[in-house]
Design a protein around this motif. Structure first.
Motif, PDB file in Angstrom:
ATOM      1  N   PHE A   1       2.907   5.059   7.647  1.00 40.87           N
ATOM      2  CA  PHE A   1       3.921   5.846   6.947  1.00 40.87           C
ATOM      3  C   PHE A   1       3.291   6.636   5.794  1.00 40.87           C
ATOM      4  CE2 PHE A   1       6.771   5.924   3.251  1.00 40.87           C
ATOM      5  CZ  PHE A   1       7.832   6.661   3.751  1.00 40.87           C
ATOM      6  N   GLU A   2       2.436   5.958   5.019  1.00 38.57           N
ATOM      7  CA  GLU A   2       1.831   6.627   3.866  1.00 38.57           C
ATOM      8  C   GLU A   2       0.783   7.649   4.302  1.00 38.57           C
ATOM      9  OE1 GLU A   2      -0.199   5.552  -0.457  1.00 38.57           O
ATOM     10  OE2 GLU A   2       0.478   3.946   0.882  1.00 38.57           O
ATOM     11  N   ARG A   3       0.024   7.326   5.338  1.00 39.85           N
ATOM     12  CA  ARG A   3      -0.973   8.297   5.826  1.00 39.85           C
ATOM     13  C   ARG A   3      -0.283   9.572   6.302  1.00 39.85           C
ATOM     14  NH1 ARG A   3      -3.058   3.583   8.495  1.00 39.85           N
ATOM     15  NH2 ARG A   3      -4.883   2.759   7.404  1.00 39.85           N
ATOM     16  N   ARG A   4       0.852   9.413   6.963  1.00 47.31           N
ATOM     17  CA  ARG A   4       1.599  10.583   7.402  1.00 47.31           C
ATOM     18  C   ARG A   4       2.055  11.398   6.200  1.00 47.31           C
ATOM     19  NH1 ARG A   4       6.956  11.874   8.043  1.00 47.31           N
ATOM     20  NH2 ARG A   4       7.451  13.393   9.685  1.00 47.31           N
ATOM     21  N   GLY A   5       2.529  10.710   5.172  1.00 49.27           N
ATOM     22  CA  GLY A   5       2.957  11.399   3.967  1.00 49.27           C
ATOM     23  C   GLY A   5       1.826  12.160   3.308  1.00 49.27           C
ATOM     24  N   GLN A   6       0.647  11.580   3.312  1.00 47.23           N
ATOM     25  CA  GLN A   6      -0.509  12.258   2.731  1.00 47.23           C
ATOM     26  C   GLN A   6      -0.827  13.541   3.488  1.00 47.23           C
ATOM     27  OE1 GLN A   6      -3.595   9.248   2.740  1.00 47.23           O
ATOM     28  NE2 GLN A   6      -3.165   8.670   0.628  1.00 47.23           N
ATOM     29  N   ARG A   7      -0.739  13.472   4.820  1.00 47.68           N
ATOM     30  CA  ARG A   7      -1.004  14.669   5.625  1.00 47.68           C
ATOM     31  C   ARG A   7       0.005  15.776   5.322  1.00 47.68           C
ATOM     32  NH1 ARG A   7      -1.806  10.757   9.750  1.00 47.68           N
ATOM     33  NH2 ARG A   7       0.238  11.238  10.663  1.00 47.68           N
ATOM     34  N   LEU A   8       1.225  15.370   4.970  1.00 43.45           N
ATOM     35  CA  LEU A   8       2.271  16.340   4.660  1.00 43.45           C
ATOM     36  C   LEU A   8       2.272  16.751   3.188  1.00 43.45           C
ATOM     37  CD1 LEU A   8       5.194  14.728   6.714  1.00 43.45           C
ATOM     38  CD2 LEU A   8       3.851  16.756   7.322  1.00 43.45           C
ATOM     39  N   GLY A   9       1.338  16.198   2.435  1.00 47.04           N
ATOM     40  CA  GLY A   9       1.238  16.560   1.031  1.00 47.04           C
ATOM     41  C   GLY A   9       2.175  15.807   0.107  1.00 47.04           C
ATOM     42  N   HIS A  10       2.721  14.685   0.559  1.00 48.19           N
ATOM     43  CA  HIS A  10       3.628  13.906  -0.271  1.00 48.19           C
ATOM     44  C   HIS A  10       2.841  13.098  -1.301  1.00 48.19           C
ATOM     45  CE1 HIS A  10       6.830  13.831   3.180  1.00 48.19           C
ATOM     46  NE2 HIS A  10       6.581  15.042   2.718  1.00 48.19           N
ATOM     47  N   GLY A  11       3.345  13.013  -2.500  1.00 50.32           N
ATOM     48  CA  GLY A  11       2.729  12.175  -3.517  1.00 50.32           C
ATOM     49  C   GLY A  11       3.213  10.740  -3.413  1.00 50.32           C
ATOM     50  N   VAL A  12       2.474   9.837  -4.004  1.00 48.02           N
ATOM     51  CA  VAL A  12       2.854   8.432  -4.080  1.00 48.02           C
ATOM     52  C   VAL A  12       2.639   7.969  -5.512  1.00 48.02           C
ATOM     53  CG1 VAL A  12       2.330   6.076  -3.337  1.00 48.02           C
ATOM     54  CG2 VAL A  12       2.350   7.921  -1.658  1.00 48.02           C
ATOM     55  N   TRP A  13       3.611   7.240  -6.029  1.00 44.76           N
ATOM     56  CA  TRP A  13       3.547   6.751  -7.398  1.00 44.76           C
ATOM     57  C   TRP A  13       3.545   5.230  -7.381  1.00 44.76           C
ATOM     58  CZ3 TRP A  13       5.896  11.022  -5.661  1.00 44.76           C
ATOM     59  CH2 TRP A  13       5.638  12.228  -6.338  1.00 44.76           C
ATOM     60  N   ASP A  14       2.529   4.642  -8.015  1.00 43.93           N
ATOM     61  CA  ASP A  14       2.401   3.189  -8.118  1.00 43.93           C
ATOM     62  C   ASP A  14       2.693   2.755  -9.552  1.00 43.93           C
ATOM     63  OD1 ASP A  14       0.774   1.620  -5.663  1.00 43.93           O
ATOM     64  OD2 ASP A  14       0.580   3.799  -5.638  1.00 43.93           O
ATOM     65  N   LEU A  15       3.395   1.646  -9.678  1.00 43.73           N
ATOM     66  CA  LEU A  15       3.697   1.073 -10.981  1.00 43.73           C
ATOM     67  C   LEU A  15       3.278  -0.384 -11.004  1.00 43.73           C
ATOM     68  CD1 LEU A  15       6.471   2.822  -9.921  1.00 43.73           C
ATOM     69  CD2 LEU A  15       6.939   2.624 -12.357  1.00 43.73           C
ATOM     70  N   SER A  16       2.889  -0.857 -12.174  1.00 42.85           N
ATOM     71  CA  SER A  16       2.493  -2.253 -12.324  1.00 42.85           C
ATOM     72  C   SER A  16       2.996  -2.762 -13.671  1.00 42.85           C
ATOM     73  CB  SER A  16       0.969  -2.393 -12.242  1.00 42.85           C
ATOM     74  OG  SER A  16       0.576  -3.753 -12.417  1.00 42.85           O
ATOM     75  N   TYR A  17       3.591  -3.959 -13.640  1.00 39.50           N
ATOM     76  CA  TYR A  17       4.151  -4.568 -14.846  1.00 39.50           C
ATOM     77  C   TYR A  17       3.711  -6.021 -14.959  1.00 39.50           C
ATOM     78  CZ  TYR A  17       7.292  -0.572 -15.386  1.00 39.50           C
ATOM     79  OH  TYR A  17       7.795   0.693 -15.559  1.00 39.50           O
ATOM     80  N   THR A  18       3.599  -6.488 -16.184  1.00 41.06           N
ATOM     81  CA  THR A  18       3.322  -7.891 -16.451  1.00 41.06           C
ATOM     82  C   THR A  18       4.579  -8.553 -17.022  1.00 41.06           C
ATOM     83  OG1 THR A  18       0.972  -7.505 -16.896  1.00 41.06           O
ATOM     84  CG2 THR A  18       1.934  -9.508 -17.809  1.00 41.06           C
ATOM     85  N   ARG A  19       4.880  -9.719 -16.501  1.00 37.04           N
ATOM     86  CA  ARG A  19       6.037 -10.487 -17.004  1.00 37.04           C
ATOM     87  C   ARG A  19       5.660 -11.093 -18.351  1.00 37.04           C
ATOM     88  NH1 ARG A  19       9.993 -12.902 -18.866  1.00 37.04           N
ATOM     89  NH2 ARG A  19      11.439 -14.192 -17.647  1.00 37.04           N
ATOM     90  N   VAL A  20       6.417 -10.758 -19.361  1.00 42.14           N
ATOM     91  CA  VAL A  20       6.151 -11.257 -20.712  1.00 42.14           C
ATOM     92  C   VAL A  20       7.331 -12.093 -21.187  1.00 42.14           C
ATOM     93  CG1 VAL A  20       4.647  -9.311 -21.294  1.00 42.14           C
ATOM     94  CG2 VAL A  20       7.111  -9.153 -21.746  1.00 42.14           C
ATOM     95  N   SER A  21       7.113 -12.837 -22.263  1.00 37.72           N
ATOM     96  CA  SER A  21       8.198 -13.610 -22.849  1.00 37.72           C
ATOM     97  C   SER A  21       9.152 -12.669 -23.567  1.00 37.72           C
ATOM     98  CB  SER A  21       7.649 -14.641 -23.841  1.00 37.72           C
ATOM     99  OG  SER A  21       6.836 -15.569 -23.187  1.00 37.72           O
ATOM    100  N   SER A  22      10.424 -12.774 -23.253  1.00 35.60           N
ATOM    101  CA  SER A  22      11.422 -11.954 -23.921  1.00 35.60           C
ATOM    102  C   SER A  22      11.800 -12.613 -25.235  1.00 35.60           C
ATOM    103  CB  SER A  22      12.656 -11.768 -23.038  1.00 35.60           C
ATOM    104  OG  SER A  22      13.297 -13.006 -22.863  1.00 35.60           O
ATOM    105  N   PRO A  23      12.462 -11.898 -26.150  1.00 33.81           N
ATOM    106  CA  PRO A  23      12.805 -12.487 -27.454  1.00 33.81           C
ATOM    107  C   PRO A  23      13.608 -13.764 -27.362  1.00 33.81           C
ATOM    108  CG  PRO A  23      13.103 -10.105 -27.478  1.00 33.81           C
ATOM    109  CD  PRO A  23      12.816 -10.476 -26.064  1.00 33.81           C
TER     110      PRO A  23
END
Length: 239
Positions: free
Chosen positions: A215-237
């Motif tokens: 799916f992603e390789r096809r998107g790359q061929r069509l010029g589609h961008g991909v956005w990756d996000l990463s988060y760390t679980r922290v202690s909330s107040p």
């Protein structure tokens, strides 16, 4: 977002779903997988927290992928990390069957699959802090404005992710819709339970842990961008 409470909130009734059960055809092989391999890899939904140590027969860090589709990324990750116990949640049976076939071929012992609504799994079946890593790759973007309310990444869902993800754990996401990427960032950045791993830009480079799917390789061929996000679980107040 409302700070976490010391006790789990009672399960809420789901009114808007982020998915539609499609009547996609299962191949004969996928149906065989559901019939013959489900007893080895499948986990029936339960309103009681699962005993993951018993389920996997050991104590180990746990990874969860929500909405794994055909299972390409989950299968590759599980094979590459025998030291982790991996759990996949997906509502569409053809994709589940496809993953089970791959798991059988690879002889995997560290994979379990739940075919159920992820919201209810997070609310009830997984204990607080029981997961060390969560993957959510290419959830349905529901690109029409009137359907944005169906998107998976909403404040209430982020609360559920924070509930099951252990402090210090990682949440990884990816989408090929820029508008959804920006919404993901806005919603999760607003949570006191998560810290963005790229606070300056908001987005990270594709992790090597996320293989390129067809799916992603096809998107790359069509010029589609991909956005990756990463988060760390922290202690909330409130913790």
């Amino acid at each position: 977002m409302t700070p976490e409470k010391s006790q789990d909130p009672p399960p809420s009734r789901r009114t808007v779903r982020s998915f539609v059960i499609r009547g996609g055809r299962q191949t004969a092989a996928q149906q065989r997988a559901m019939d013959e391999l489900w007893p080895s890899y499948g986990v029936e939904f339960s309103e009681q927290p699962a005993d993951l140590d018993r389920l996997f027969g050991r104590q180990a860090p746990r990874m969860l992928e929500i909405g794994f589709g055909a299972g390409e990324a989950l299968l590759a990750f599980t094979q590459a990390h025998p030291e982790l116990d991996c759990i996949g949640v997906e509502v569409h049976k053809p994709g589940v069957g496809h993953l089970l076939l791959g798991a059988e071929a690879a002889g995997l012992k560290n994979l379990r699959v739940i075919c159920h609504d992820a919201v209810e799994v997070l609310q009830q079946q997984l204990a607080p802090g029981s997961i060390q890593l969560i993957h959510i790759f290419f959830p349905d973007p529901w690109h029409k404005k009137r359907h944005h309310k169906r998107r998976l990444i909403q404040p209430e869902f982020v609360e559920l992710l924070a509930r099951v993800l252990a402090v210090g754990g990682t949440l990884r996401l990816a989408t090929d819709w820029e508008h959804y990427a920006l919404q993901m960032r806005e919603v999760i950045d607003a949570s006191a339970a998560f810290a963005n791993d790229a606070p300056e830009t908001g987005f990270v480079a594709r992790s090597e842990e996320r293989p390129l799917t067809r799916f992603e390789r096809r998107g790359q061929r069509l010029g589609h961008g991909v956005w990756d996000l990463s988060y760390t679980r922290v202690s909330s107040p409130s913790q």
